[in-house]
Design an enzyme around this catalytic site. Structure first.
Site, PDB file in Angstrom:
ATOM      1  N   GLU A 109       2.056  -0.462  -8.989  1.00 43.57           N
ATOM      2  CA  GLU A 109       1.919  -1.958  -9.504  1.00 43.57           C
ATOM      3  C   GLU A 109       3.050  -2.879  -8.999  1.00 43.57           C
ATOM      4  OE1 GLU A 109      -0.561  -4.619 -11.079  1.00 43.57           O
ATOM      5  OE2 GLU A 109      -0.991  -2.316 -10.634  1.00 43.57           O
TER       6      GLU A 109
ATOM      7  N   HIS B 104      -1.220  -3.377  -3.087  1.00 42.58           N
ATOM      8  CA  HIS B 104      -1.762  -2.041  -3.186  1.00 42.58           C
ATOM      9  C   HIS B 104      -2.035  -1.060  -1.900  1.00 42.58           C
ATOM     10  CE1 HIS B 104      -1.552  -1.588  -7.553  1.00 42.58           C
ATOM     11  NE2 HIS B 104      -2.321  -2.556  -7.789  1.00 42.58           N
TER      12      HIS B 104
ATOM     13  N   GLU C 203      -4.218  -6.834  -4.309  1.00 39.09           N
ATOM     14  CA  GLU C 203      -4.917  -5.567  -3.929  1.00 39.09           C
ATOM     15  C   GLU C 203      -4.309  -5.390  -2.615  1.00 39.09           C
ATOM     16  OE1 GLU C 203      -6.270  -3.961  -6.262  1.00 39.09           O
ATOM     17  OE2 GLU C 203      -6.627  -5.666  -7.680  1.00 39.09           O
TER      18      GLU C 203
END
Ligand code: ZN
Length: 497
Positions: A294, A268, A265
Site C-alpha cells: 500500500e 501497486h 493501481e
C-alpha cells in the site's frame, strides 16, 4: 544442491500452477465473466482452491519442509529460500491445526456473510447483517485460536497482513498521528472550501481510458508485463512478475476518481513488475506485506500524484486527451485534487481525513477482539467515533458501519495496513529527498522515472524478502514514526489556500 531442495522447488512450481489458474479465474470473475457464467466459474474456483489446499497441507510437503528446516540443510539455502522454508513451515503447521470440517464451514460462512452484507448495505439495514457478522467474528476468533492457540488473536491477525508490526507499535504511531492531525484538520476546516465548479461536466469514458494509459506509461508501468481492464472496484492482480494487471472504474461526471485510481493501481503494479525474477516461485516473490504494498500505491497516488509539480510536465497532455481540462487552470486542478474535508465514505476521502477513517476502524477492531463489545452495540460505537474523530455523524448505517466489505469476509486486521503504508511513505519521502534533493524539482523537470528507479532499487526488487520494519531500517535508517507523514501534511496544507 540437496535432493530434497530439488524436490521442494519442483513442488513449489507445481503449487504455483494452481495459484496461477486461480488468480486468472478471480481476475476474469471480476472483469469479464457474464452473469450466467458465474456459477460454472465459481465451481472451477472451488475445485482449484481445494486442490491447492490439498497440496499445501500434504504430508509429503510437510516432510520436505521439516528436512529443509534442519540446520545442515537450512544453512546451505540462499536468503530467499530460507525465508520460503521458514514462512511456509509456519503456514503448514498452522493449517494442519485447523480441522478440515471447521475450515469448510468457515469458508461457507464468510461467503454467505458477504452476500448478506451486500444486501444489508443496499438497504442500510444493519439488523439484517448482524447475525452474520456475529458468526463471522466468533468463527474468526476460533480459526485464529486453532492456528495459534497461545497468542492474542488480534495480534495474529495483524501479523498476517503486516508481518512484524505489532499492536503496541500501531497504538503508538496511530496515537502520535491522531494528536498531530486533529489540530491541522481544525485549521483546514476554518478556511473556505475551493470552488470546484469549473470541473463539472461530462467526460468521455474512452478518453478517460486514454488518460489512464498515458499516466501508467508516464510513471513507469511496463505495458509488456501487464494489462488493464474494467471492474466495479479498481484492483491489481499479479499472475507472475511478467504479468501484473490493473483495473479501473470510470465515472462520466468524475474524471478525477479514475485518474487517481489509475495512479494508485499503477503503483501497486510497478512494485509487482520489478521484483527480482530470481524470487519467482519463492515466498520473497509473493509480496504479502499489505502495508508495504500500500505504501507504493500511495506514494505514487498521493506523495507524487497530488503535487502540482507532478502535473506541470503533463497537464497539457491531459488537456489534449480530455479537452475540458484546457479550460481549467492547473492551479484550480491542484486545489481540486487536494480538497480536504471530513466525509462519510473512506474510499472517497482525501489523503488527510483518510487517516482518521482507518484509526476509527482500528479502534473498532480492538473493541471487537479485545473488549468483546457485542455486535448490537457496534453501529452506535461507530457513529460516536466518527463524531469524535471527524466531527460528523452518519445518517444511516449504509454510510456508517456497513460501508466496507472487509469485516463481512473476516478480513479483520487488514485496515491498519493502509495507514501504515502512508506512514512509510512519509519516511520514504524524507529518505528520497535526502539522497536526490527536492522531489518537486525532479517532477517539474519531467524526471519522474528517476524516482521510480529509486523505488525499484530500494524497495521493489526485494519483494517481501525483508519485513516492512527491516525495509525502513535499510532505506530510512529509522524505526517507524508518524512524524515524517505529519511533517509532509503540515508543509503541504498549513498554508494551502
Ligand atoms: Zn491499494
Amino acid at each position: 544442491m540437496s535432493q530434497t531442495l530439488d524436490q521442494f522447488k519442483e513442488y513449489l512450481h507445481k503449487m504455483k500452477q494452481y495459484e496461477h489458474v486461480l488468480t486468472l479465474l478471480y481476475w476474469d470473475l471480476q472483469t469479464l465473466t457474464p452473469e450466467k457464467g458465474v456459477e460454472a466459474h465459481m465451481s472451477a474456483i472451488t475445485y482449484f482452491s481445494s486442490e491447492s489446499f490439498r497440496l499445501s497441507t500434504a504430508d509429503e510437503y510437510g516432510q520436505m519442509l521439516r528436512t529443509l528446516s534442519e540446520p545442515e540443510e537450512f544453512d546451505a539455502l540462499d536468503e530467499a529460500m530460507q525465508l520460503t522454508v521458514r514462512r511456509y513451515s509456519r503456514d503448514y503447521e498452522r493449517f494442519k491445526r485447523v480441522p478440515a470440517d471447521f475450515f469448510a464451514d468457515y469458508t461457507e460462512t464468510k461467503a454467505r456473510s458477504e452476500k448478506a452484507w451486500e444486501k444489508a448495505k443496499r438497504s442500510a439495514d444493519f439488523d439484517q447483517f448482524a447475525p452474520y457478522l456475529e458468526k463471522v467474528i466468533s468463527m474468526t476468533k476460533e480459526y485464529v485460536h486453532y492456528m495459534e492457540p497461545d497468542e492474542d488473536p488480534y495480534e495474529v491477525l495483524l501479523d498476517m497482513y503486516e508481518e512484524g508490526i505489532d499492536g503496541d507499535t500501531i497504538d503508538r504511531v496511530f496515537e502520535e498521528l491522531k494528536e498531530g492531525l486533529l489540530p491541522l484538520l481544525a485549521k483546514i476546516e476554518a478556511r473556505p472550501r475551493p470552488d470546484l465548479s469549473a470541473l463539472e461536466g461530462s467526460y468521455d469514458i474512452a478518453a478517460q481510458k486514454k488518460v489512464q494509459q498515458m499516466l501508467l506509461e508516464y510513471i513507469g508501468f511496463d505495458a509488456d508485463a501487464g494489462a488493464t481492464a474494467e471492474s466495479e472496484h479498481p484492483f491489481t492482480t499479479e499472475l507472475c512478475i511478467g504479468d501484473v494487471r490493473v483495473t479501473n472504474h470510470y465515472k462520466e461526471n468524475d474524471p478525477i476518481s479514475a485518474i487517481f485510481s489509475a495512479i494508485h493501481e499503477g503503483g501497486h503494479a510497478i512494485f509487482g513488475q520489478n521484483v527480482d525474477p530470481a524470487y519467482e516461485d519463492t515466498a520473497a516473490g509473493q509480496v504479502n506485506l499489505m502495508g508495504l504494498h500500500e505504501s507504493q500505491s500511495r506514494f505514487f497516488e498521493n506523495i507524487l500524484g497530488r503535487r502540482r509539480s507532478f502535473w506541470v510536465p503533463i497537464y497539457d497532455r491531459l488537456g489534449e486527451i480530455l479537452p475540458q481540462f484546457k479550460e481549467v487552470p492547473l492551479d484550480t486542478f491542484y486545489r481540486a485534487i487536494n480538497d480536504v474535508h471530513p466525509s462519510m465514505i473512506r474510499t472517497e476521502a482525501d489523503e488527510v481525513t483518510y487517516c482518521l477513517h482507518i484509526i476509527l476502524r482500528y479502534e473498532m477492531e480492538k473493541a471487537i477482539f479485545r473488549d468483546n463489545v457485542p455486535v448490537s452495540d457496534l453501529p452506535q460505537l461507530w457513529n460516536d467515533k466518527m463524531e469524535e474523530l471527524l466531527g460528523i455523524r452518519p445518517a444511516n448505517d449504509g454510510e456508517g458501519i456497513l460501508q466496507d466489505m472487509h469485516w463481512s469476509d473476516g478480513s479483520f486486521g487488514y485496515f491498519p495496513s493502509y495507514l501504515l503504508g502512508s506512514m512509510y511513505d512519509g519516511m520514504f519521502l524524507e529518505a528520497l529527498e535526502k539522497e536526490k534533493g527536492s522531489v518537486d524539482a525532479i517532477l517539474e523537470d519531467g524526471r519522474i522515472r528517476e524516482i521510480t528507479a529509486w523505488l525499484n532499487e530500494n524497495i521493489h526488487r526485494h519483494g517481501s524478502l525483508y519485513t516492512s520494519s527491516e525495509v525502513l531500517r535499510r532505506v530510512c535508517k529509522k524505526e517507524l514514526s508518524a512524524r515524517p507523514l505529519l511533517d509532509y501534511f503540515y508543509q503541504k496544507y498549513e498554508n494551502l489556500d
